[in-house]
Write an enzyme that holds these catalytic residues in place. Structure first.
Site, PDB file in Angstrom:
ATOM      1  N   LYS A 190       0.920  -1.139   0.165  1.00  0.00           N
ATOM      2  CA  LYS A 190       0.041  -0.047  -0.040  1.00  0.00           C
ATOM      3  C   LYS A 190       0.866   1.391  -0.056  1.00  0.00           C
ATOM      4  O   LYS A 190       0.798   2.126   0.910  1.00  0.00           O
ATOM      5  CB  LYS A 190      -0.924  -0.126   1.169  1.00  0.00           C
ATOM      6  N   ASP A 222      -5.566  -3.332  -2.505  1.00  0.00           N
ATOM      7  CA  ASP A 222      -6.862  -3.070  -2.839  1.00  0.00           C
ATOM      8  C   ASP A 222      -7.177  -3.625  -4.389  1.00  0.00           C
ATOM      9  O   ASP A 222      -8.207  -4.253  -4.540  1.00  0.00           O
ATOM     10  CB  ASP A 222      -7.484  -1.598  -2.656  1.00  0.00           C
ATOM     11  N   ASP A 250      -7.252 -15.610   3.104  1.00  0.00           N
ATOM     12  CA  ASP A 250      -8.572 -15.946   3.216  1.00  0.00           C
ATOM     13  C   ASP A 250      -9.347 -16.009   1.946  1.00  0.00           C
ATOM     14  O   ASP A 250     -10.262 -16.794   1.595  1.00  0.00           O
ATOM     15  CB  ASP A 250      -9.115 -15.427   4.393  1.00  0.00           C
TER      16      ASP A 250
END
Ligand code: NAD
Length: 356
Positions: A190, A222, A250
């Site tokens: 990020k 993102d 996940d």
């Protein structure tokens, strides 16, 4: 070869029992010793990671871990909660590199919520840094704000930080893993907002100079979250920090259909490792004999490959898992029309049978 077997709580005991049966069917000489961990250890010894369990793990070549946790422990002080056992083991064993392969088996294409063409043939590896980042950074805590939007209000804070050696060693792990695969690393950061992740990006780029045969791309987290569901097959190896890796791995789990299929490995610099399914203790299905043991069985295969230097035995287990899926055997989490529903023990027995 010494294996510390830590089944833990909930479905942990059920699925680890099946993985142990599979290991025993290999005719290799293992010394396996079982100990309590998590809620089970708290009940017996008043601590989720008793000294004796930690010592066993430290002395073993590898730890086969089930899962820990139950809602009933949510009210305990944080250091006594079952999940602290995993953090303790990671810390004491120096397990800084977490490997989570996400493979979509052809037979399970229908079990994913994504379209078959998006995930069919998927084989990606997420490498998550496991001992740094905002999960461990100090200082952290609660206090009264002296500045910010609401001076004088109660506030909580954590610290995101990474040192250069921490980033370098996980970058090396990723580039070396990519060399054995499709030679592409996507470093997720990020950097557009966080100083820590601009530094991460710079250090990964620097390490990349030693791996000219591996392609490196950088991606913001993102966008990575979006690309993982849009076109996951564009990835080979993803390397990222502790928090982003926690979330993205996940997400990747669901690409494969069920979290019950996903193994994981956490390694230190000496290739000593902790091997566990990617899922938790699933209190909602514990004791019912329906949990999918395949993630744990595949974790045992990773253990043979990475820590016990038995790659052929690892391949035998992986082939046996593919064989039982091809036979149409399915635990409820991956069951679909036209396949045979089996329980935890039956699935384990089928893998043992296929091995033979
Ligand atoms: P979970 O992974 O235990 O369960 C999520 C869902 O997936 C549940 O519906 C569960 O039934 C299902 N599921 C999980 N594993 C399965 C399997 N092998 N076969 C079939 N279905 C399976 O996550 P949760 O419900 O958020 O957490 C339950 C407990 O586990 C909590 O106490 C949590 O803190 C703990 N936890 C532990 C670990 C670990 O030990 N490494 C990891 C995550 C969560």
């Amino acid at each position: 070869m010494k294996i510390a077997v830590l089944p833990g709580d909930g479905i942990g005991t059920e699925i680890v029992a099946e993985a142990v049966k599979v290991l025993q069917a290999l005719d290799l000489q293992f010394e396996m010793e079982t100990a309590l961990v998590g809620g089970a250890a708290y009940e017996a010894h008043g601590h989720p990671l008793p000294e004796s369990t930690l010592k066993l793990a430290q002395q073993a070549d590898a730890v086969l871990f089930g899962a820990v946790g139950d809602w009933k422990y949510d009210k305990l002080d944080r250091p006594l909660r079952p999940e602290q056992a995993i953090l303790g083991l990671r810390k004491h064993l120096g397990l800084f590199a977490n490997f989570r392969p996400a493979i979509c088996y052809p037979e399970l294409v229908g079990a994913s919520t994504l379209k078959p063409e998006v995930i069919s043939g998927l084989d990606i590896l997420i490498i998550r840094e496991l001992t740094g980042d905002i999960y461990f950074g100090q200082p952290r805590g609660r206090r009264t704000a002296v500045d910010g939007h609401f001076p004088g209000a109660d506030e909580a804070f954590d610290t995101m930080r990474y040192s250069k050696p921490e980033i370098e060693r996980i970058a090396h792990v990723a580039f070396q893993a990519a060399r054995k695969r499709n030679k592409k690393v996507t470093s997720v950061d990020k950097a557009n907002v966080l100083e820590t992740f601009q530094f991460w990006k710079d250090v990964v780029t620097e390490v990349h100079a030693q791996y000219p045969d591996v392609e490196l791309e950088h991606m913001y987290v993102d966008n990575a979250a979006m690309q993982l569901v849009r076109a996951p097959k564009q990835f080979d190896v993803i390397v990222t920090g502790n928090m982003f890796g926690d979330i993205l791995s996940d997400e990747a789990a669901m690409l494969t259909g069920s979290i019950g299929m996903l193994p994981s490995a956490s390694l230190n610099a000496r290739n000593q490792g902790l091997y566990e399914p990617s899922h938790g203790s699933a209190p909602d299905i514990a004791g019912k004999g329906v949990a999918n043991p395949l993630a744990t069985i595949l974790s045992a295969a990773m253990m043979l490959r990475f820590s016990l230097n038995q790659p052929q035995a690892a391949e035998r287990i992986e082939a046996a898992v593919k064989a039982v899926l091809a036979q149409g055997l399915r635990t409820p989490d991956i069951h679909s029309e036209g396949t045979t529903r089996v329980g935890t023990a039956e699935m384990g027995a089928a893998v043992v049978q296929a091995l033979r």
